[in-house]
Design a protein around this motif. Structure first.
Motif, PDB file in Angstrom:
ATOM      1  N   SER A   1       0.842  -1.192   0.000  1.00 57.99           N
ATOM      2  CA  SER A   1       0.000   0.000   0.000  1.00 57.99           C
ATOM      3  C   SER A   1       0.874   1.238   0.000  1.00 57.99           C
TER       4      SER A   1
ATOM      5  N   LYS B   1      -1.984   1.776   6.532  1.00 64.62           N
ATOM      6  CA  LYS B   1      -2.537   0.479   6.119  1.00 64.62           C
ATOM      7  C   LYS B   1      -1.522  -0.629   6.401  1.00 64.62           C
TER       8      LYS B   1
ATOM      9  N   SER C   1     -11.000  -0.862   5.923  1.00 65.17           N
ATOM     10  CA  SER C   1     -10.338   0.327   6.475  1.00 65.17           C
ATOM     11  C   SER C   1     -10.571   1.563   5.615  1.00 65.17           C
TER      12      SER C   1
ATOM     13  N   LEU D   1      -8.677   2.327   3.233  1.00 65.56           N
ATOM     14  CA  LEU D   1      -7.357   2.731   2.746  1.00 65.56           C
ATOM     15  C   LEU D   1      -7.015   1.988   1.458  1.00 65.56           C
TER      16      LEU D   1
ATOM     17  N   GLU E   1      -5.047  -0.099  -1.523  1.00 66.90           N
ATOM     18  CA  GLU E   1      -4.246  -1.323  -1.514  1.00 66.90           C
ATOM     19  C   GLU E   1      -3.815  -1.633  -2.940  1.00 66.90           C
TER      20      GLU E   1
END
Length: 158
Positions: free
Chosen positions: A73, A78, A136, A138, A140
């Motif tokens: 990420s 993360k 999350s 976030l 990836e």
């Protein structure tokens, strides 16, 4: 802790084709080395694994949300969440230089290339932030070929 200092700037990918047949790239400008496109990314693991990876390179996961590849990420926060089960072992985040190549945006669960992107000529799959794929929120990335990844440093999480 260390992970709260992550860079919160978010990058979006512009997909220039309605058919999805062209490359999708992050909009922010990557660092260029010898004309190749690199991004700084992170991978969370145990300290012991981090040392092994630094010496011997990554072994791609055989499967996962995006299929086979190395999961990384651009969000430090993360990477700090991994490994999910460290069983008391010391953890670390690897700071990486990643040559992303052709990037495929995968932004919903039923995406037809979710696990087959590499067969369609892509080197990296990207799940954008806040698209509903990752709890999350976030971003990836999954990089198919571990040779595209260079470890820059091990950041210990104490």
């Amino acid at each position: 802790g260390l992970c709260s200092r992550g860079d919160s700037r978010r990058s979006q990918v512009s997909d220039h084709s309605s058919s999805g047949s062209y490359d999708s790239y992050y909009d922010d400008q990557p660092t260029r080395y010898n004309g190749k496109r690199f991004y700084i990314m992170y991978h969370g693991t145990t300290l012991a694994n981090a040392k092994t990876i630094t010496k011997e390179g990554f072994i791609p996961s055989s499967d996962g949300m995006l299929g086979r590849g190395v999961y990384v990420s651009r969000e430090f926060d993360k990477a700090c969440k991994y490994p999910l089960h460290s069983h008391g072992e010391r953890c670390a985040v690897l700071k990486l230089k990643v040559r992303v190549g052709r990037v495929k945006r995968i932004d919903y669960q039923g995406h037809p290339l979710r696990k087959t992107w590499h067969r369609h000529g892509y080197d990296t799959a990207w799940v954008p932030p806040d698209c509903g794929m990752v709890q999350s929120g976030l971003e990836e990335d999954c990089v198919y070929d571990p040779d595209r990844i260079t470890v820059l440093e091990i950041i210990r999480l104490d």
